[in-house]
Structures are given as C-alpha cells and as structure tokens.
Design a protein around this motif. Structure first.
Motif, PDB file in Angstrom:
ATOM      1  N   ASP A  10       0.632   0.635 -10.088  1.00 38.94           N
ATOM      2  CA  ASP A  10      -0.072   0.676  -8.656  1.00 38.94           C
ATOM      3  C   ASP A  10      -1.071   2.258  -8.642  1.00 38.94           C
ATOM      4  N   ASP A  11      -0.508   3.230  -8.885  1.00 41.70           N
ATOM      5  CA  ASP A  11      -1.359   4.246  -9.076  1.00 41.70           C
ATOM      6  C   ASP A  11      -2.861   4.214  -9.165  1.00 41.70           C
ATOM      7  N   GLU A  14      -5.382   2.826  -6.413  1.00 45.68           N
ATOM      8  CA  GLU A  14      -5.699   3.722  -5.259  1.00 45.68           C
ATOM      9  C   GLU A  14      -7.231   4.036  -5.447  1.00 45.68           C
ATOM     10  N   ARG A  19      -5.125   1.562  -1.121  1.00 45.98           N
ATOM     11  CA  ARG A  19      -4.603   0.504  -2.314  1.00 45.98           C
ATOM     12  C   ARG A  19      -5.468  -0.740  -2.352  1.00 45.98           C
ATOM     13  N   TRP A  21      -6.229  -4.105  -4.276  1.00 47.48           N
ATOM     14  CA  TRP A  21      -5.708  -5.410  -5.431  1.00 47.48           C
ATOM     15  C   TRP A  21      -6.791  -6.249  -5.379  1.00 47.48           C
ATOM     16  N   LYS A 124      -0.049  -0.582   1.305  1.00 49.37           N
ATOM     17  CA  LYS A 124       1.061  -0.510   0.198  1.00 49.37           C
ATOM     18  C   LYS A 124       1.967  -1.697   0.492  1.00 49.37           C
TER      19      LYS A 124
END
Length: 156
Positions: A10-11, A14, A19, A21, A124
């Motif tokens: 997930d980092d 960013e 974040r 996706w 998030k």
C-alpha cells in the motif's frame, strides 16, 4: 528511534494527493514491494528474519508491527495475503536469500475489521465488499507453505 523495517504494498500506492488504487498501480506496487524485500534482506545483517504479517484489511497488522521492537535483522511484510498462493512469492524471496520466514496471522472478527476500516482517512478506507471478499478467502497460514514458524495473534 525508527520503527521496525516494514514493507507494505500500500505504501507504493501513495501519491501527494493520498493513496490511489488502480489495477495497474496495484501490480506495480507489488513488483516494487518484492524488489524492496530483496534489497532489505540483502542489506540486513546476518540471520535475517522475515515476518509475514497477514490478516484481513483492518485486522490491526500495521498496529501490531508498530508495537514490535525495531531490529536490523527483522523485516516485516505487511499485507492481507489471504491465501497460500498470495504468500508464495514472499516466502520464495526470503528462502532464496537465506532468511528465515515466519507468519503472524492477526485473527480479527470481520465486524471489528470493518469498524476499524471506517475510522481510517477516506483515501485509506477499503471498500467493505473487498474486506468481506478477503475474509471469505482467508486461509490460515501453515508451516507447510514454507514458514519456519507460524503464530496467531488475537486482533479483537
């Protein structure tokens, strides 16, 4: 004092706006995570230990890792990794590079994970259907996957 060495796909999602996706960004995040794991193992002192911390989204994986003492020879891989097939690449990298590899399953009831997810910042938050889907496919990690040790933490 810096916290534990942690790799979380997930980092790599960013951006300055938070974040983001997409399927393409997700695939790249995983590629970058595997490369980061290889670098971290190669740069760590002898007797490297990789701890795969898995559980549904909102289980408390990141919180559990942050409570662990920092050690230059321990690397945490923080991701849901619901099935054995999802954990294979992390185990293979660790073993190929001579690290021991452990699994820690943060076992959290679905309703608790959904409540925790709701408290996250908007960028998030994980869609509830995604959390439910991961919970439905979750397989408890076992030593037969290649782990040197497996433990379960109560995430409730």
């Amino acid at each position: 004092m810096p916290g534990p060495t942690t790799i979380n796909p997930d980092d790599f999602l960013e951006t300055p706006e938070g974040r983001v996706w997409t399927p393409e960004r997700n695939a790249e995040a995983w590629r970058l995570s595997y490369a980061a794991l290889e670098r971290a193992i190669e740069q760590a002192p002898a007797s490297v230990r990789v701890v795969v911390v898995c559980g549904i989204q909102g289980a408390g994986k990141t919180t559990w890792i942050s409570s662990q003492p920092a050690s230059p020879s321990t690397i945490y891989f923080d991701a849901a990794l619901p099935g054995a097939r999802h954990r294979t690449e992390v185990i293979a990298i660790a073993k190929r590079l001579g690290a021991t590899v452990e699994a820690v399953w943060i076992d959290t009831p679905l309703d608790v994970a959904i409540q925790r997810n709701a408290a996250r910042p908007p960028d998030k938050m994980v869609p509830i259907p995604a959390i439910v889907a991961v919970a439905g496919q979750f397989e408890a990690p076992v030593a037969a996957e290649g782990f040197d040790h497996v433990s379960v933490q109560d995430g409730a």
